[in-house]
Write a protein that holds these residues in place. Structure first.
Motif, PDB file in Angstrom:
ATOM      1  N   GLN A  97      -3.082  22.569 -13.692  1.00 44.20           N
ATOM      2  CA  GLN A  97      -4.293  21.871 -13.270  1.00 44.20           C
ATOM      3  C   GLN A  97      -4.003  20.653 -12.400  1.00 44.20           C
ATOM      4  OE1 GLN A  97      -6.395  20.982 -16.916  1.00 44.20           O
ATOM      5  NE2 GLN A  97      -7.193  23.062 -17.112  1.00 44.20           N
ATOM      6  N   ARG A  98      -2.933  19.910 -12.731  1.00 47.53           N
ATOM      7  CA  ARG A  98      -2.593  18.686 -11.996  1.00 47.53           C
ATOM      8  C   ARG A  98      -1.088  18.663 -11.761  1.00 47.53           C
ATOM      9  NH1 ARG A  98      -6.125  14.394 -11.740  1.00 47.53           N
ATOM     10  NH2 ARG A  98      -4.304  13.017 -11.682  1.00 47.53           N
ATOM     11  N   PRO A  99      -0.617  19.336 -10.722  1.00 47.35           N
ATOM     12  CA  PRO A  99       0.831  19.463 -10.490  1.00 47.35           C
ATOM     13  C   PRO A  99       1.574  18.143 -10.332  1.00 47.35           C
ATOM     14  CG  PRO A  99      -0.398  21.038  -9.154  1.00 47.35           C
ATOM     15  CD  PRO A  99      -1.400  20.112  -9.747  1.00 47.35           C
ATOM     16  N   ARG A 100       0.890  17.085  -9.891  1.00 46.46           N
ATOM     17  CA  ARG A 100       1.572  15.801  -9.707  1.00 46.46           C
ATOM     18  C   ARG A 100       1.744  15.028 -11.010  1.00 46.46           C
ATOM     19  NH1 ARG A 100       2.887  13.102  -5.557  1.00 46.46           N
ATOM     20  NH2 ARG A 100       2.233  11.119  -6.498  1.00 46.46           N
ATOM     21  N   ASP A 101       1.050  15.432 -12.053  1.00 48.29           N
ATOM     22  CA  ASP A 101       1.193  14.730 -13.322  1.00 48.29           C
ATOM     23  C   ASP A 101       2.595  14.926 -13.881  1.00 48.29           C
ATOM     24  OD1 ASP A 101      -1.364  13.860 -13.177  1.00 48.29           O
ATOM     25  OD2 ASP A 101      -2.153  15.063 -14.820  1.00 48.29           O
ATOM     26  N   HIS A 102       3.088  13.882 -14.527  1.00 47.25           N
ATOM     27  CA  HIS A 102       4.402  13.951 -15.156  1.00 47.25           C
ATOM     28  C   HIS A 102       4.198  14.226 -16.642  1.00 47.25           C
ATOM     29  CE1 HIS A 102       8.619  13.312 -15.765  1.00 47.25           C
ATOM     30  NE2 HIS A 102       8.396  12.359 -16.653  1.00 47.25           N
ATOM     31  N   TRP A 145       0.787  -1.223   0.000  1.00 48.39           N
ATOM     32  CA  TRP A 145       0.000   0.000   0.000  1.00 48.39           C
ATOM     33  C   TRP A 145       0.831   1.291   0.000  1.00 48.39           C
ATOM     34  CZ3 TRP A 145      -3.990   2.220  -1.649  1.00 48.39           C
ATOM     35  CH2 TRP A 145      -4.417   3.460  -1.143  1.00 48.39           C
ATOM     36  N   PRO A 146       1.873   1.453   0.813  1.00 46.49           N
ATOM     37  CA  PRO A 146       2.624   2.723   0.768  1.00 46.49           C
ATOM     38  C   PRO A 146       3.153   3.051  -0.625  1.00 46.49           C
ATOM     39  CG  PRO A 146       3.216   1.483   2.727  1.00 46.49           C
ATOM     40  CD  PRO A 146       2.384   0.559   1.884  1.00 46.49           C
ATOM     41  N   ARG A 147       3.630   2.038  -1.343  1.00 49.43           N
ATOM     42  CA  ARG A 147       4.129   2.262  -2.698  1.00 49.43           C
ATOM     43  C   ARG A 147       2.992   2.599  -3.658  1.00 49.43           C
ATOM     44  NH1 ARG A 147       4.770  -0.827  -7.231  1.00 49.43           N
ATOM     45  NH2 ARG A 147       3.832  -2.622  -6.191  1.00 49.43           N
ATOM     46  N   LEU A 148       1.853   1.947  -3.493  1.00 49.65           N
ATOM     47  CA  LEU A 148       0.698   2.213  -4.352  1.00 49.65           C
ATOM     48  C   LEU A 148       0.123   3.598  -4.073  1.00 49.65           C
ATOM     49  CD1 LEU A 148      -1.116  -1.241  -4.070  1.00 49.65           C
ATOM     50  CD2 LEU A 148       0.511  -0.496  -5.820  1.00 49.65           C
ATOM     51  N   ARG A 149       0.061   3.937  -2.791  1.00 50.40           N
ATOM     52  CA  ARG A 149      -0.514   5.227  -2.390  1.00 50.40           C
ATOM     53  C   ARG A 149       0.231   6.385  -3.038  1.00 50.40           C
ATOM     54  NH1 ARG A 149      -2.410   9.446  -1.748  1.00 50.40           N
ATOM     55  NH2 ARG A 149      -3.272  10.434   0.120  1.00 50.40           N
ATOM     56  N   ALA A 150       1.537   6.248  -3.195  1.00 50.96           N
ATOM     57  CA  ALA A 150       2.354   7.337  -3.733  1.00 50.96           C
ATOM     58  C   ALA A 150       2.023   7.642  -5.190  1.00 50.96           C
ATOM     59  CB  ALA A 150       3.833   6.980  -3.607  1.00 50.96           C
ATOM     60  N   GLN A 151       1.400   6.695  -5.906  1.00 53.57           N
ATOM     61  CA  GLN A 151       1.121   6.899  -7.334  1.00 53.57           C
ATOM     62  C   GLN A 151      -0.342   7.184  -7.637  1.00 53.57           C
ATOM     63  OE1 GLN A 151       3.739   7.238  -9.004  1.00 53.57           O
ATOM     64  NE2 GLN A 151       5.095   6.384  -7.439  1.00 53.57           N
ATOM     65  N   LEU A 152      -1.193   7.205  -6.641  1.00 54.72           N
ATOM     66  CA  LEU A 152      -2.627   7.328  -6.874  1.00 54.72           C
ATOM     67  C   LEU A 152      -3.009   8.554  -7.693  1.00 54.72           C
ATOM     68  CD1 LEU A 152      -4.602   6.330  -3.659  1.00 54.72           C
ATOM     69  CD2 LEU A 152      -4.645   5.237  -5.907  1.00 54.72           C
ATOM     70  N   GLU A 153      -2.395   9.690  -7.397  1.00 53.84           N
ATOM     71  CA  GLU A 153      -2.806  10.936  -8.032  1.00 53.84           C
ATOM     72  C   GLU A 153      -1.901  11.325  -9.194  1.00 53.84           C
ATOM     73  OE1 GLU A 153      -2.874  13.747  -4.870  1.00 53.84           O
ATOM     74  OE2 GLU A 153      -4.359  12.651  -3.712  1.00 53.84           O
ATOM     75  N   ARG A 154      -1.063  10.427  -9.624  1.00 54.53           N
ATOM     76  CA  ARG A 154      -0.126  10.742 -10.705  1.00 54.53           C
ATOM     77  C   ARG A 154      -0.612  10.179 -12.033  1.00 54.53           C
ATOM     78  NH1 ARG A 154       6.295   9.675 -10.176  1.00 54.53           N
ATOM     79  NH2 ARG A 154       6.233  11.752  -9.280  1.00 54.53           N
ATOM     80  N   ARG A 155      -0.397  10.959 -13.089  1.00 57.34           N
ATOM     81  CA  ARG A 155      -0.684  10.518 -14.441  1.00 57.34           C
ATOM     82  C   ARG A 155       0.497  10.911 -15.327  1.00 57.34           C
ATOM     83  NH1 ARG A 155      -3.740   8.813 -11.475  1.00 57.34           N
ATOM     84  NH2 ARG A 155      -6.005   8.947 -11.393  1.00 57.34           N
ATOM     85  N   LEU A 156       0.648  10.218 -16.429  1.00 62.16           N
ATOM     86  CA  LEU A 156       1.647  10.574 -17.431  1.00 62.16           C
ATOM     87  C   LEU A 156       0.929  11.245 -18.590  1.00 62.16           C
ATOM     88  CD1 LEU A 156       4.426  10.501 -18.812  1.00 62.16           C
ATOM     89  CD2 LEU A 156       3.881   8.178 -19.574  1.00 62.16           C
ATOM     90  N   VAL A 157       1.393  12.443 -18.953  1.00 61.53           N
ATOM     91  CA  VAL A 157       0.828  13.179 -20.087  1.00 61.53           C
ATOM     92  C   VAL A 157       1.915  13.352 -21.129  1.00 61.53           C
ATOM     93  CG1 VAL A 157      -0.334  15.282 -20.840  1.00 61.53           C
ATOM     94  CG2 VAL A 157      -0.752  14.400 -18.529  1.00 61.53           C
TER      95      VAL A 157
END
Length: 293
Positions: A252-257, A142-154
């Motif tokens: 709009q989505r600062p966590r997106d890469h 879960w800790p590793r999964l949680r870190a990617q929840l709000e991330r997207r690749l654009v």
């Protein structure tokens, strides 16, 4: 219970028993308003009474993403068409593997318990997940999964630059060349094979399915969008449109890469100033040539 294709336990080299002759997959479905969807397993199942992801054994010839969305439909009545897969991550156990399929809701979904294996379904705020009685392996991951929840690749693609990088006669019909590139880029959102993806910093063990923005200009500006590719027609010049799109996504989505595909040196420096990474056209085309099916 009648066993289906892929059903059965495997004792792998790590010493544990795992369900799934061809491995297993689970769907980590997130909704910005409701949290993540978790399943409490029926008491009689393996690790019964614990919370984890909807999922199960992968069938022969089935991809992990296909398996996870199928199992979510069978166990929680989630329409696969309402799920937008964004990434996959596979944990290798030498002779067995488990794939987490990260996804967001692309339409309204109303999960319900439709399988004997499901005791309860619940949307849980990410911060509240550790308080539940979790499946052993899910708790560890879960800790590793949680870190990617709000991330997207654009992926923002400079169409003119990429098309012009290969002397294949594109100059005879620039719009048609842009359409060919658009259609090939659509395959990127169906990748779930490790090593066939665009890496994301701090998450290189994930295979990301990008949101693709194809920026076109000039004679190519009138082409239609693809089902899996957004087409952005430059109102003035392509470089300005690419910088504007990069800035908009980052705002709009600062966590997106954000990764911009171009060989233009000045443009590469401009988008780096907006917080994006860059990728050369040859690298993208090699990926399309050798990995995308």
């Amino acid at each position: 219970m009648l066993l289906g294709d892929g059903d059965g336990f495997v004792r792998c080299a790590c010493g544990h028993r795992h369900w799934g002759l061809y491995g297993a997959a689970g769907l980590l479905l997130s909704d910005p308003d409701r949290g993540v969807l978790l399943q409490r397993r029926a008491w009689w199942t393996h690790h019964g009474g614990t919370w984890a992801l909807p999922g199960g054994a992968i069938r022969s010839g089935e991809s992990p993403a296909q398996a996870a969305t199928r199992e979510a439909e069978e166990e929680a009545a989630i329409d696969p068409a309402a799920v937008r897969v964004t990434a996959t991550s596979t944990e290798e156990h030498v002779t067995w593997r488990y794939t987490t399929v990260l996804a967001t809701v692309g339409a309204q979904v109303r999960p319900k318990e439709v399988s004997r294996e499901t005791a309860e379904l619940r949307w849980v705020a990410p911060d509240d997940v550790p308080a539940l009685r979790l499946h052993r392996d899910f708790a560890a991951a879960w800790p590793r999964l949680r870190a990617q929840l709000e991330r997207r690749l654009v992926l923002v693609v400079d169409a003119a630059n990429v098309v012009g990088s290969r002397p294949d006669g594109w100059w005879r019909d620039r719009a048609a060349a842009a359409v060919r590139l658009r259609d090939r880029l659509g395959a990127l959102v169906h990748i779930d094979v490790p090593g066939s993806h665009i890496p994301v910093p701090d998450a290189d063990d994930w295979c990301w399915r990008p949101r693709v923005l194809l920026v076109v200009e000039g004679r190519a500006a009138g082409i239609e969008p693809h089902e899996d590719v957004e087409v952005v027609a430059a109102r003035t010049d392509g470089d300005t449109a690419i910088v504007d799109e990069t800035r908009r996504v980052r705002t709009q989505r600062p966590r997106d890469h954000v990764v911009v595909v171009t060989a233009d040196r000045e443009l590469r420096e401009r988008v780096r100033g907006e917080g994006a990474d860059v990728l050369g056209p040859s690298t993208l085309l090699h990926l399309l040539d050798s990995q995308v099916r």
